[in-house]
Design a protein around this motif. Structure first.
Motif, PDB file in Angstrom:
ATOM      1  N   ALA A 199      63.921 118.117  51.322  1.00 31.76           N
ATOM      2  CA  ALA A 199      65.376 118.300  51.283  1.00 31.76           C
ATOM      3  C   ALA A 199      65.987 117.753  50.001  1.00 31.76           C
ATOM      4  O   ALA A 199      67.001 118.261  49.524  1.00 31.76           O
TER       5      ALA A 199
ATOM      6  N   LYS B 149      75.060 117.768  56.323  1.00 33.74           N
ATOM      7  CA  LYS B 149      74.556 118.667  55.296  1.00 33.74           C
ATOM      8  C   LYS B 149      75.669 118.944  54.298  1.00 33.74           C
ATOM      9  O   LYS B 149      76.741 118.340  54.378  1.00 33.74           O
TER      10      LYS B 149
ATOM     11  N   ALA C 223      67.158 120.536  54.982  1.00 34.17           N
ATOM     12  CA  ALA C 223      67.175 121.103  53.636  1.00 34.17           C
ATOM     13  C   ALA C 223      68.194 122.238  53.601  1.00 34.17           C
ATOM     14  O   ALA C 223      68.339 122.990  54.572  1.00 34.17           O
TER      15      ALA C 223
ATOM     16  N   VAL D 230      72.041 117.870  48.559  1.00 35.11           N
ATOM     17  CA  VAL D 230      71.477 117.387  49.823  1.00 35.11           C
ATOM     18  C   VAL D 230      72.540 116.565  50.541  1.00 35.11           C
ATOM     19  O   VAL D 230      73.371 115.902  49.901  1.00 35.11           O
TER      20      VAL D 230
END
Length: 385
Positions: free
Chosen positions: A39, A73, A7, A16
């Motif tokens: 997340a 990420k 997350a 995300v």
């Protein structure tokens, strides 16, 4: 490969790293994907949606970083995240290292392999295909931000961007005619503003002149031209990019003192240090500050304001590169020029020359760094320029 999606923890960041649709692609290719619980909440993607796509839901960020071979990420890792990275692990995310020495040292010390979305190039070594969709979003949102900041209750001049019949529109100066600048100009022109785009590339200015068909003016970006445009403008959009490097300071403190009171600066370049001398990063919660009577909007993750659009657009662009990394690991970087351009850090070495120059480190060419075995010396033993 074991892939982890933590997350995001940067303030007001709701995107995300992988959408459920992207997870399904990785799982179909034979990879294991772990997603931290919650997340996807910022894009209304539930844990159940990720489970349906084939992911495993993991309770904590620590577990994601501990168990994964590659971390995917959106925004650069914060200190609590980079301390969890390790040698042999791949990080695939936006990094913006040229303006973040602390993060750079953290990544170097971890020994990980860090690939930055913003420096990945196209197959021919041209363009920035992973940065482009976020530049499109940021460019378009910059005009919305400028319009709001120009309102009197937000400290602005009290001017409507497009004006009304009998009242002239706002003057908007766009510094940089790349993807973000073009999208900003497109939005401003669409609202009826008086738009001038400044850039130092004559071929680009010719393309923009043809694109806008006289609805926006173009100027070669000399210091004098920038000063004149900035002092005349009601809103200035900073959209300057030198791939990997810190943004040049095009608007100085002296220019700021000569600007109209209540004018607005929107610094899209803030992730790379900002192109206004008086800029410093702000957040969506507190997006503006006033300096010498000029409103500054310097949010460092502008596309995070529209996470559903941004996350989908980003995943569309990153998916083929992520799948290649998952399939071949470091071999994908060796085989793919675009990923070599994206390689910023590998086993305690800076591999991107513009980043090395900005931070004062010596650079190791990607091919050389990838051919070496694990670095025996810590990152801080690197020779400084």
């Amino acid at each position: 490969m074991r892939i982890g999606v933590p997350a995001e923890i940067k303030e007001s960041e709701y995107r995300v790293g992988l959408t459920p649709e992207a997870v399904r692609e990785f799982v179909a290719a034979g990879h294991d994907v772990s997603v931290q619980t919650g997340a996807g909440s910022g894009i209304n993607a539930s844990d159940q949606a990720y489970i349906a796509a084939g992911a495993t839901i993991t309770g904590t960020s620590a577990e994601i970083f501990s168990d994964s071979e590659m971390i995917i990420k959106v925004k650069e890792p914060q200190e609590s995240e980079w301390t969890r990275l390790r040698e042999g692990q791949i990080l695939f995310a936006f990094l913006h290292l040229a303006a973040d020495l602390a993060q750079a040292k953290g990544l170097l010390g971890s020994g990980c392999t860090a690939i930055a979305y913003e420096t990945v190039t196209g197959p021919d070594g041209q363009g920035l295909p992973l940065l482009a969709p976020m530049s499109e979003v940021a460019g378009r949102l910059s005009i919305e931000a400028a319009g709001a900041a120009l309102q009197s209750h937000n400290g602005g001049r009290g001017i409507l961007l497009g004006g009304v019949p009998g009242v002239p529109p706002a003057k908007v100066a766009v510094l940089g005619g790349g993807v973000a600048g073009t999208q900003a100009a497109r939005m401003a022109v669409g609202l009826g503003a008086d738009v001038t785009i400044l850039d130092r590339s004559l071929p680009r200015l010719r393309l923009l002149d043809e694109l806008f068909q006289g609805r926006a003016k173009t100027r070669f970006a000399t210091v004098a031209a920038i000063e004149e445009a900035v002092c005349a403008a009601d809103a200035i959009i900073g959209a300057v990019l030198i791939p990997g490097a810190a943004a040049p300071k095009l608007v100085t403190k002296q220019m700021l003192r000569e600007m109209k009171k209540g004018a607005v600066l929107v610094d899209i370049s803030i992730d790379q240090g900002g192109c206004f001398e008086t800029s410093h990063p702000t957040t969506h919660a507190h997006p503006t500050f006033l300096k010498d009577g000029v409103v500054h909007y310097c949010v460092a993750n502008i596309p995070g304001a529209v996470p559903m659009t941004s996350a989908q657009a980003l995943n569309n662009a990153t998916l083929p590169y992520g799948l290649a990394l998952a399939a071949e690991g470091l071999g994908a970087i060796m085989k793919t020029p675009g990923l070599r351009g994206g390689l910023n850090v590998h086993r305690g070495q800076i591999t991107h020359p513009a980043i090395a120059t900005s931070l004062g480190f010596a650079a190791t060419p990607p091919e050389e760094a990838l051919s070496q075995r694990a670095a025996s010396a810590p990152a801080f033993a690197l020779e400084l320029r």
